[in-house]
Every structure is written in C-alpha cells, then in structure tokens.
Scaffold this active site. Structure first.
Site, PDB file in Angstrom:
ATOM      1  N   SER A 138       0.822  -1.202   0.000  1.00 27.08           N
ATOM      2  CA  SER A 138       0.000   0.000   0.000  1.00 27.08           C
ATOM      3  C   SER A 138       0.861   1.259   0.000  1.00 27.08           C
ATOM      4  O   SER A 138       1.987   1.258   0.539  1.00 27.08           O
ATOM      5  CB  SER A 138      -0.893   0.013   1.252  1.00 27.08           C
ATOM      6  OG  SER A 138      -1.492   1.271   1.446  1.00 27.08           O
ATOM      7  N   TYR A 163      -2.188  -0.223  10.036  1.00 33.42           N
ATOM      8  CA  TYR A 163      -2.385  -0.764   8.695  1.00 33.42           C
ATOM      9  C   TYR A 163      -1.101  -0.632   7.874  1.00 33.42           C
ATOM     10  O   TYR A 163      -0.636  -1.594   7.251  1.00 33.42           O
ATOM     11  CB  TYR A 163      -3.534  -0.038   7.999  1.00 33.42           C
ATOM     12  CG  TYR A 163      -3.694  -0.396   6.546  1.00 33.42           C
ATOM     13  CD1 TYR A 163      -4.181  -1.644   6.172  1.00 33.42           C
ATOM     14  CD2 TYR A 163      -3.356   0.502   5.547  1.00 33.42           C
ATOM     15  CE1 TYR A 163      -4.321  -1.990   4.835  1.00 33.42           C
ATOM     16  CE2 TYR A 163      -3.488   0.170   4.208  1.00 33.42           C
ATOM     17  CZ  TYR A 163      -3.976  -1.077   3.859  1.00 33.42           C
ATOM     18  OH  TYR A 163      -4.109  -1.410   2.538  1.00 33.42           O
TER      19      TYR A 163
END
Length: 350
Positions: A138, A163
């Site tokens: 990501s 995350y």
C-alpha cells in the site's frame, strides 16, 4: 497465464474480483481459485454480487474461509497446486486499524505468513511449486515522507498507522522468504484505488451516499490534501502485467541465491487536490442524474482537521513499472468518476 491455476485471496473484494474477471477475459483455460472470509467490514451484499459474476465461469472455485486459518490454506495448496498466487486478502482501511487492531494482525500478518509458508512448502519433494507470489502492499507505507513522488527506493520506516505497519511487514516477510527459500515474489504498493462497485468506506463512495441523503461531507485537513487516485482497471491491468513476469532466480557472486524479489508502485503518477476531486465527483453525480442540477453543494461541505493515520499527500513514482512492463496507468480522474457515477446511478437504490 493460459492454462494455469491462480489462487486469488480476497477474491470477493474490489481488486480481487476485478482481477479474476480480467484473467477470465484475457486468458484461455485459466483456473481461478478464490478464497474470501466475506467479513462484514462493509456490506456483504456487494461482495456477493461480485461473486455472482465470477460463478458464471466454469473453472472458478470459491472457498469461503479465512487465510488466517493455516490448515485451510495448506489444504488449498495441496488440492489445487496453484502456480501463481495473488494475495489481496487483508483487513483494509487506515482508520479502522486504530480501533480494531486485532483484525489487522490476524489477516495482514498471520494470514500472509500462512501464504508464505504454503508457498515455501509447495516445493517439497521436488515439486515445481509456486512460480510467482504477487501481493498487495500500500502507498500507506510511505507514511509522512516529505519527498515526492514516492519511490520504492525511499526509506519507509515511519508508518503513521497500524495498517501501514502491517503492509511494510508484508514486504519484509516476503523478502526474507524469497531469500531463504528462493520464492519469486513481487509486492505492489497500490495508490487510492477507486471505481464502480468499489469499497463503500472509500471517500468517493461515502461522499456520494451522504450527498444523496442531503447530509454534509467532511473534507479533511481543510481540503489541503492530495491523492494519487488510481482507477480499478489500471490497477488490475498492472497486476496482470506483473503476474506474468516473476523475478528471476539467480545466484550472486557468493554462490548463494539473490532474493528473487521485486517491488513496484501502481498509481496514476498525478496527485489530485481533494477539493478538485470533490468538485468533479459532484459534477459527475449531477450528470448521471444522481443529484439534481440545482444541488446546493456549498452548504453540504464541512472543512475539518486531519484525521489520525492520514497523510497530506500521496504521489506515486511509476517509472520502474513503466520501464519494466511498458505500462502506466492512464485513466483520468474525470473519466474514472464518470464511470463510478453511472454505476452508482444504477445501483445505489438496489
């Protein structure tokens, strides 16, 4: 890819389902084995609808289960012997990780570890095993890096969310397994993926829902944000290019294997101001008939501070992707949001 068996984890997700559909469109005799735990992080009906389309393919195999269950993953590898593995299953969302960290540890860390272990043991007893592991990272790993555009050569040691930390961990784990067990692996850092039938927790989807209901939308950091929005078709096109070119196995000067490991950004290489994004979204929702032409947009905007875990800008350097694969995302934000608005007009009340 023709005739190969591909394991796609998170197959009912936004990227996973679109990838599986593209594989069936582009390659004859491909078999897609998909796994998804169908959790209720967002409306499960959207995931079911994506699966309905895939179930029309005769060779599609779906397993409703969790990659955090090692026995399940081992059984899938034993039964289907996938040649290519695309790990897209993950607990998504930066903000959710602040209040629900357990879900991220289970899926993003333990689940990914199970995938790596299964890839490792796919070579046992002289088997050919997995030819290529591709996995989702990501843009969040870049944290609050000041240097833009973001390059995969940059240091990413300062995540601003759990995350992001789990995604960076995936990259480190994959590198270690590539080095130790000679597993060809490629990580893909996705930049703000959007499009029709996307995730309802993403800003463009949530904004649309609120505007239709006459509610106000919150524009974070007082509108001083930029995002490298990447249309879903560009994302899956990039993934398919990468899938077909596993990093080469070779030995270094010391006679030991050099990790067959690669890492790429997939982004639009064109950050958009959040206020411009909101304006285009509004215009396309009006054009698609979702909002009336005289909609008073100004009264529905609320400017608020930055949220914990967010960053002010994301901006992908995609030169490596273009150099190695001759591919660069090209869908404009206007065109992408137009397609989303048209889909939303047909599906928002269903």
């Amino acid at each position: 890819m023709a005739g190969k068996t591909v394991l796609v984890t998170g197959v009912a997700g936004f990227i996973g389902s679109n990838l599986a559909k593209k594989l069936y469109r582009d390659f004859p005799d491909v078999t897609v084995v998909g796994i998804d735990n169908m959790n209720d992080y967002y409306d499960v009906r959207l995931k079911e609808k994506r699966l309905e389309e895939l179930r029309t393919e005769k060779s599609f195999q779906f397993i409703k289960d969790d990659i955090a269950d090692k026995a399940v993953i081992n059984k899938i590898f034993e039964e289907y012997k996938p040649q290519v593995v695309v790990n897209l299953a993950a607990q998504a969302g930066v903000r959710y990780s602040i209040t629900n960290p357990d879900a991220y540890v289970a899926s993003n860390l333990i689940g990914f570890y199970n995938i790596l272990e299964a890839c490792r043991h796919s070579y046992d007893n002289g088997q050919t095993g997995v030819e290529h592991l591709v996995y989702a990272s990501s843009s969040s790993v870049y944290g609050s890096n000041k240097k833009v555009p973001y390059s995969t050569e940059d240091k990413v040691d300062n995540p601003v969310s759990l995350y992001a930390a789990t995604k960076k961990s995936n990259e480190l784990m994959s590198h270690a397994y590539s080095k130790l067990y000679n597993i060809p692996s490629t990580g893909l850092r996705f930049f703000t993926v959007y499009g029709p039938a996307g995730r309802p927790d993403m800003a463009y989807f949530g904004f649309s829902d609120k505007l239709v209901k006459g509610e106000s939308i919150r524009i974070f950091n007082y509108g001083n944000c930029q995002r490298d929005f990447t249309y879903i078709d560009d994302i899956v096109e990039g993934v398919v290019h990468v899938m077909q070119h596993a990093p080469e196995r070779r030995n270094g000067d010391d006679g030991l294997p050099v990790p067959p490991y690669s890492l790429y950004n997939i982004g639009n290489n064109n950050p958009e101001n959040l206020l411009d994004f909101v304006t285009i979204l509004q215009e396309e929702l009006v054009r698609a008939g979702v909002l009336p032409a005289d909609y008073d947009f100004e009264v529905h905007k609320k400017f608020v501070p930055m949220q914990p875990g967010d960053v002010p800008v994301t901006y992908a350097d995609t030169s490596a992707l273009e150099e190695d694969f001759g591919f660069k995302p090209s869908t404009t934000l206007r065109e992408g949001l137009k397609r989303f608005a048209e889909w939303y007009a047909l599906n928002s009340t269903k």
